[in-house]
Scaffold this motif. Structure first.
Motif, PDB file in Angstrom:
ATOM      1  N   ARG A 179       0.834  -1.220   0.000  1.00  0.00           N
ATOM      2  CA  ARG A 179       0.000   0.000   0.000  1.00  0.00           C
ATOM      3  C   ARG A 179       0.857   1.254   0.000  1.00  0.00           C
ATOM      4  O   ARG A 179       0.607   2.202  -0.737  1.00  0.00           O
ATOM      5  CB  ARG A 179      -0.911   0.006   1.233  1.00  0.00           C
ATOM      6  CG  ARG A 179      -2.134  -0.831   1.129  1.00  0.00           C
ATOM      7  CD  ARG A 179      -3.194  -0.414   2.152  1.00  0.00           C
ATOM      8  NE  ARG A 179      -2.694  -0.385   3.520  1.00  0.00           N
ATOM      9  CZ  ARG A 179      -2.622  -1.452   4.312  1.00  0.00           C
ATOM     10  NH1 ARG A 179      -2.998  -2.639   3.855  1.00  0.00           N
ATOM     11  NH2 ARG A 179      -2.173  -1.336   5.548  1.00  0.00           N
ATOM     12  N   LEU A 180       1.879   1.268   0.860  1.00  0.00           N
ATOM     13  CA  LEU A 180       2.731   2.448   0.965  1.00  0.00           C
ATOM     14  C   LEU A 180       3.522   2.655  -0.316  1.00  0.00           C
ATOM     15  O   LEU A 180       3.645   3.787  -0.814  1.00  0.00           O
ATOM     16  CB  LEU A 180       3.679   2.315   2.168  1.00  0.00           C
ATOM     17  CG  LEU A 180       4.644   3.474   2.401  1.00  0.00           C
ATOM     18  CD1 LEU A 180       3.908   4.796   2.547  1.00  0.00           C
ATOM     19  CD2 LEU A 180       5.512   3.215   3.640  1.00  0.00           C
ATOM     20  N   LEU A 181       4.060   1.567  -0.890  1.00  0.00           N
ATOM     21  CA  LEU A 181       4.851   1.689  -2.114  1.00  0.00           C
ATOM     22  C   LEU A 181       4.002   2.242  -3.252  1.00  0.00           C
ATOM     23  O   LEU A 181       4.436   3.148  -3.978  1.00  0.00           O
ATOM     24  CB  LEU A 181       5.424   0.321  -2.497  1.00  0.00           C
ATOM     25  CG  LEU A 181       6.260   0.298  -3.787  1.00  0.00           C
ATOM     26  CD1 LEU A 181       7.510   1.140  -3.638  1.00  0.00           C
ATOM     27  CD2 LEU A 181       6.631  -1.141  -4.172  1.00  0.00           C
ATOM     28  N   ARG A 182       2.803   1.734  -3.409  1.00  0.00           N
ATOM     29  CA  ARG A 182       1.948   2.193  -4.509  1.00  0.00           C
ATOM     30  C   ARG A 182       1.527   3.653  -4.326  1.00  0.00           C
ATOM     31  O   ARG A 182       1.394   4.386  -5.299  1.00  0.00           O
ATOM     32  CB  ARG A 182       0.721   1.281  -4.614  1.00  0.00           C
ATOM     33  CG  ARG A 182       1.069  -0.070  -5.240  1.00  0.00           C
ATOM     34  CD  ARG A 182      -0.105  -1.020  -5.258  1.00  0.00           C
ATOM     35  NE  ARG A 182       0.215  -2.240  -6.024  1.00  0.00           N
ATOM     36  CZ  ARG A 182      -0.556  -3.317  -6.069  1.00  0.00           C
ATOM     37  NH1 ARG A 182      -1.721  -3.342  -5.395  1.00  0.00           N
ATOM     38  NH2 ARG A 182      -0.204  -4.368  -6.781  1.00  0.00           N
ATOM     39  N   GLU A 183       1.325   4.073  -3.040  1.00  0.00           N
ATOM     40  CA  GLU A 183       0.999   5.481  -2.795  1.00  0.00           C
ATOM     41  C   GLU A 183       2.189   6.377  -3.135  1.00  0.00           C
ATOM     42  O   GLU A 183       2.023   7.461  -3.716  1.00  0.00           O
ATOM     43  CB  GLU A 183       0.600   5.673  -1.330  1.00  0.00           C
ATOM     44  CG  GLU A 183       0.128   7.078  -0.994  1.00  0.00           C
ATOM     45  CD  GLU A 183      -1.180   7.465  -1.662  1.00  0.00           C
ATOM     46  OE1 GLU A 183      -1.423   8.670  -1.845  1.00  0.00           O
ATOM     47  OE2 GLU A 183      -1.961   6.556  -2.019  1.00  0.00           O
ATOM     48  N   LEU A 184       3.409   5.889  -2.828  1.00  0.00           N
ATOM     49  CA  LEU A 184       4.608   6.678  -3.124  1.00  0.00           C
ATOM     50  C   LEU A 184       4.902   6.718  -4.622  1.00  0.00           C
ATOM     51  O   LEU A 184       5.591   7.625  -5.099  1.00  0.00           O
ATOM     52  CB  LEU A 184       5.814   6.099  -2.371  1.00  0.00           C
ATOM     53  CG  LEU A 184       5.810   6.340  -0.846  1.00  0.00           C
ATOM     54  CD1 LEU A 184       6.921   5.534  -0.172  1.00  0.00           C
ATOM     55  CD2 LEU A 184       5.968   7.821  -0.538  1.00  0.00           C
ATOM     56  N   MET A 185       4.399   5.730  -5.362  1.00  0.00           N
ATOM     57  CA  MET A 185       4.573   5.755  -6.817  1.00  0.00           C
ATOM     58  C   MET A 185       3.771   6.915  -7.421  1.00  0.00           C
ATOM     59  O   MET A 185       4.113   7.439  -8.481  1.00  0.00           O
ATOM     60  CB  MET A 185       4.127   4.415  -7.423  1.00  0.00           C
ATOM     61  CG  MET A 185       5.079   3.258  -7.072  1.00  0.00           C
ATOM     62  SD  MET A 185       4.385   1.628  -7.423  1.00  0.00           S
ATOM     63  CE  MET A 185       4.295   1.659  -9.210  1.00  0.00           C
ATOM     64  N   VAL A 186       2.706   7.315  -6.726  1.00  0.00           N
ATOM     65  CA  VAL A 186       1.889   8.450  -7.165  1.00  0.00           C
ATOM     66  C   VAL A 186       2.386   9.743  -6.536  1.00  0.00           C
ATOM     67  O   VAL A 186       2.467  10.789  -7.189  1.00  0.00           O
ATOM     68  CB  VAL A 186       0.404   8.222  -6.801  1.00  0.00           C
ATOM     69  CG1 VAL A 186      -0.447   9.410  -7.259  1.00  0.00           C
ATOM     70  CG2 VAL A 186      -0.096   6.928  -7.411  1.00  0.00           C
ATOM     71  N   ARG A 187       2.721   9.676  -5.233  1.00  0.00           N
ATOM     72  CA  ARG A 187       3.194  10.846  -4.469  1.00  0.00           C
ATOM     73  C   ARG A 187       4.544  10.475  -3.864  1.00  0.00           C
ATOM     74  O   ARG A 187       4.603   9.789  -2.844  1.00  0.00           O
ATOM     75  CB  ARG A 187       2.201  11.197  -3.364  1.00  0.00           C
ATOM     76  CG  ARG A 187       0.834  11.562  -3.867  1.00  0.00           C
ATOM     77  CD  ARG A 187      -0.193  11.512  -2.741  1.00  0.00           C
ATOM     78  NE  ARG A 187       0.149  12.398  -1.637  1.00  0.00           N
ATOM     79  CZ  ARG A 187      -0.421  12.313  -0.431  1.00  0.00           C
ATOM     80  NH1 ARG A 187      -1.327  11.371  -0.189  1.00  0.00           N
ATOM     81  NH2 ARG A 187      -0.067  13.152   0.516  1.00  0.00           N
ATOM     82  N   PRO A 188       5.647  10.913  -4.472  1.00  0.00           N
ATOM     83  CA  PRO A 188       6.979  10.486  -4.031  1.00  0.00           C
ATOM     84  C   PRO A 188       7.339  10.897  -2.595  1.00  0.00           C
ATOM     85  O   PRO A 188       8.318  10.410  -2.055  1.00  0.00           O
ATOM     86  CB  PRO A 188       7.922  11.186  -5.028  1.00  0.00           C
ATOM     87  CG  PRO A 188       7.066  11.477  -6.209  1.00  0.00           C
ATOM     88  CD  PRO A 188       5.712  11.753  -5.673  1.00  0.00           C
TER      89      PRO A 188
END
Length: 752
Positions: free
Chosen positions: A146-155
């Motif tokens: 979940r965190l990785l995919r959110e960071l893929m959108v918002r670094p």
């Protein structure tokens, strides 16, 4: 090379050490120490380390160099007072009487560094994101995924959001950091004191075209600024004339020149409205300072100002000492308000102190009011201040219709309600039209006065022409009437001394009682109450005013704080319930306070498109302060008030100083105050027209087992009173008692 020496004030608030001590400056800090630096110094026989402030640096000493101690260290965590503020502190000490350290602490409201707010972020740091996404999917590491995919959108993601909204544990984030997928970074930031509701209106100022009066004043200010002329202006504009827009335009000119501005307001309750207005023009370059802020919030705002991150600071009296490096303008709105005078030593007045700070900074001062103080208006007429006038409301709006209700007639008709028949009918009418109402109870202080319900006369002191205050008795004794200027006392009368009526007694009522009566008469009305009880919590002023502004209530009931500067376009009726509560408050400024409050109250009605009405309820309908306020005729009031002050030798025609003594031993206190009286009379017997009154008991003669006594000194020349103050201070150093404290109040604005 000769050594350097520092003059240091010890950080102890006591008259016994109100002097400088000289210390040698060690070579290792000589390049970093400056006027205003906070230092650790050995003090006394035990050389205990104390904190102090450097207020002077020289390369010579009058003492034996071998006996001079050295500064131990420089306080790296202290906020150094800029030299100009230290000079202001010295001026405050000289003109208002206090220890130098108290004066310094006054101009340095925040003295210690407060730990900054640190925000932690989770930042994507790996390049092979797809590889890690596959690994987490394969291992069923759902939180990490979940965190990785959110960071893929918002670094970059706040840690609080990662562990809160995304529900990722700290351990999972730490594991991802160890794997090299993310980094955790920290960023310090200022505490934000401006609400989101205000921020949302940043830079949304309407395109307002100034009227001829406003434009004339702004042009005058700009012309002076272009010529490098800095002076004090008095802006006398009726309520609703657009003074705030003039303030904004003048500040714009100052900011364009690379300088900053301070805007003083008399009440914290005005912060939200004022901040909202100025944010529309200056966005996040404006902030506020007041006593409701935490020490951290206050420290951050002063730091922002010191570093030049903001251009405008808004707040009550203490905001005057904002440490701007390039201060260009100080605005004091509602300059007549008594809240600009400090309640605790040093009892400085923000108006005079602002003018002195502006002189030190090469800045200008604008004093604004619909009801200027008698002192300021007299100075403007004399040419000391530049007088600007605005005689009409913006957009041609009419002043509110005013009706004066004689409460004696209400009593004779059998109406014993707080609300007169006329006001009750008007409230019912406005409620039916879905318009809003403000009910103001003209109340201040803690002592009632005694007045006659039949003829309306209050019992006055035969020597001072001020009404006497009622000090309550017990179950078996009646009260006592006391004059707080000369100490004259008399029993509470059974009948009116003027007309003989037995309808006489103490006079007073509170906001809660008003609210109860409104609910009884108008059970369908939605009410809000605004007083000290309902505004004690942080942001409570803002919440009440926001709620009323949204239309969540039909009637706002309150004390003075509701009539000062608020702008509600749907308010079409203002009721002043008891105008006499300040008219007979036992104070020579009673007439002025009454006129100010009634005029300000009248100015709250009809500020929108619908005309307004004001109902003033009083037992003295013919009093000059009430009739002048009803007609919004400031000059008529000023002419009578100035003549009265001259006749009775009150400020501004004469100057006055209060010397207050306090101690736990009543006899010892009385002795030292009697000696002080004799000392002053003996020293200044040939000083023409110097008047010494007392010692007498103040309104409250004992607080927490501490007795109090006062002396009043009057003279035309302010410098003469300062000379008396200096003489008494020197005498106290030699003859004062350690357990008797003495402070001075020059030209007091409140009774003692």
């Amino acid at each position: 090379m000769r050594g350097l020496y520092a003059d240091v004030i010890i950080d102890i608030s006591h008259e016994a050490i109100d002097r400088t001590f000289q210390y040698a400056i060690p070579d290792d800090i000589a390049g970093r120490i400056q006027i205003g630096s906070q230092v650790n110094i050995p003090f006394g026989k035990g050389n205990n380390l104390r904190k102090g402030y450097v207020i002077g640096i020289s390369d010579s000493t009058e003492y034996d160099e071998s006996r001079i101690k050295s500064i131990d260290s420089l306080c790296e965590d202290g906020v150094a007072a800029p030299g100009r503020l230290l000079a202001l502190a010295a001026w405050i000490k000289e003109n208002y009487g206090s220890t130098m350290i108290n004066a310094i602490q006054t101009v340095m409201p925040v003295k210690k560094t407060v730990k900054s707010v640190v925000v932690r972020y989770v930042v994507l740091s790996c390049e092979d994101v797809d590889t890690w996404e596959y690994r987490y999917m394969k291992k069923n590491a759902r939180a990490k995924l979940r965190l990785l995919r959110e960071l893929m959108v918002r670094p970059e993601l706040p840690m609080t959001e990662a562990t809160g909204t995304l529900n990722v544990s700290h351990q999972a984030v730490k594991a991802m950091e160890d794997e090299g997928v993310v980094r955790i970074v920290e960023d310090s930031r200022y505490r934000d004191v401006v609400s989101d509701a205000v921020r949302q209106q940043a830079f949304e100022a309407p395109d307002i075209e100034l009227n001829s009066d406003q434009q004339r004043i702004v042009d005058d200010f700009v012309s002076d600024a272009d010529q490098g002329i800095h002076r004090t202006y008095l802006l006398h504009g009726v309520t609703g004339s657009g003074k705030t827009e003039v303030y904004v335009r003048c500040i714009r000119e100052v900011v364009r020149a690379g300088r900053q501005a301070i805007v003083l307001i008399p009440e914290i309750a005005l912060t939200y409205q004022t901040l909202t207005y100025f944010s529309r023009y200056f966005g996040n370059r404006v902030t506020m300072v007041n006593s409701k802020l935490s020490s951290g919030e206050k420290y951050d705002q002063f730091e922002r100002a010191r570093k030049g991150d903001v251009d405008v600071v808004i707040g009550p009296r203490s905001a005057l000492f904002t440490p701007f490096e390039k201060l260009g303008l100080i605005i004091i709105d509602e300059e007549h308000e008594s809240s600009y005078k400090s309640d605790s030593p040093p009892k400085y007045h923000a108006r005079e102190t602002a003018i002195e700070r502006a002189r030190l900074e090469g800045a200008s001062v604008i004093l604004g009011s619909a009801t200027p103080s008698v002192e300021s208006y007299k100075r403007a007429l004399a040419g000391e201040y530049r007088l600007w006038t605005m005689d009409s409301r913006v957009e041609g709006r009419a002043m509110a219709e005013t009706s004066i209700v004689d409460l004696r007639d209400e009593l004779h008709r059998g109406n014993r309600s707080i609300i007169s028949d006329e006001l009750a009918n008007d409230i019912a009418d406005r409620l039916s039209k879905r318009e809003q109402i403000m009910l103001f109870i003209n109340k201040r202080g803690y002592n009632s006065f005694v007045s006659c319900r039949s003829c309306g006369e209050a019992v006055k002191c035969p020597h001072c022409d001020v009404s006497m205050a009622l000090h309550s008795g017990n179950n078996t004794q009646k009260g006592v009437l006391v004059c707080h200027y000369c100490g004259f006392r008399m029993p509470e009368p059974d009948k009116c001394p003027a007309c003989g009526s037995k309808l006489i007694g103490g006079y007073g009522v509170g906001t809660e009682k008003v609210e109860q009566e409104v609910r009884r008469l108008f059970p369908e009305a939605r009410t809000l109450r605004m007083d000290r009880d309902t505004t004690s919590k942080k942001n409570s002023h803002e919440q009440i005013l926001e709620s009323f502004g949204r239309g969540d209530a039909d009637i706002l009931i309150g004390t003075q704080m509701i009539v000062k500067g608020h702008d509600f376009s749907r308010v079409t009726l203002v009721g002043v319930l008891l105008a006499d509560l300040t008219l007979f408050s036992g104070d020579y400024r009673a007439g002025e306070r009454t006129f100010d409050l009634l005029t300000q109250a009248a100015g709250r009605a009809g500020r929108g498109d619908v005309p307004g009405k004001v109902v003033i309820q009083t037992y003295k309908p013919d009093n000059y302060a009430i009739t002048a306020a009803a007609s919004q005729d400031y000059r008529a009031f000023y002419d009578i008030e100035e003549a009265y002050r001259s006749l009775m030798r009150y400020p501004p025609e004469w100057n006055m100083m209060v010397i207050m003594g306090a101690g736990m031993d009543e006899e010892q206190l009385a002795n030292i105050m009697d000696r002080m009286y004799s000392l002053i009379r003996g020293k200044y017997i040939n000083a023409g027209h110097l008047s010494v009154i007392g010692p007498s008991e103040p309104a409250i003669s004992k607080i927490k087992d501490v007795y109090r006594r006062v002396l009043y000194i009057k003279h035309r020349d302010y410098r003469m009173l300062v000379d008396v103050k200096d003489y008494v201070e020197e005498w106290l150093k030699e003859n004062g008692e350690n357990d008797v404290s003495v402070f001075f109040d020059l030209n007091p604005v409140n009774m003692y």
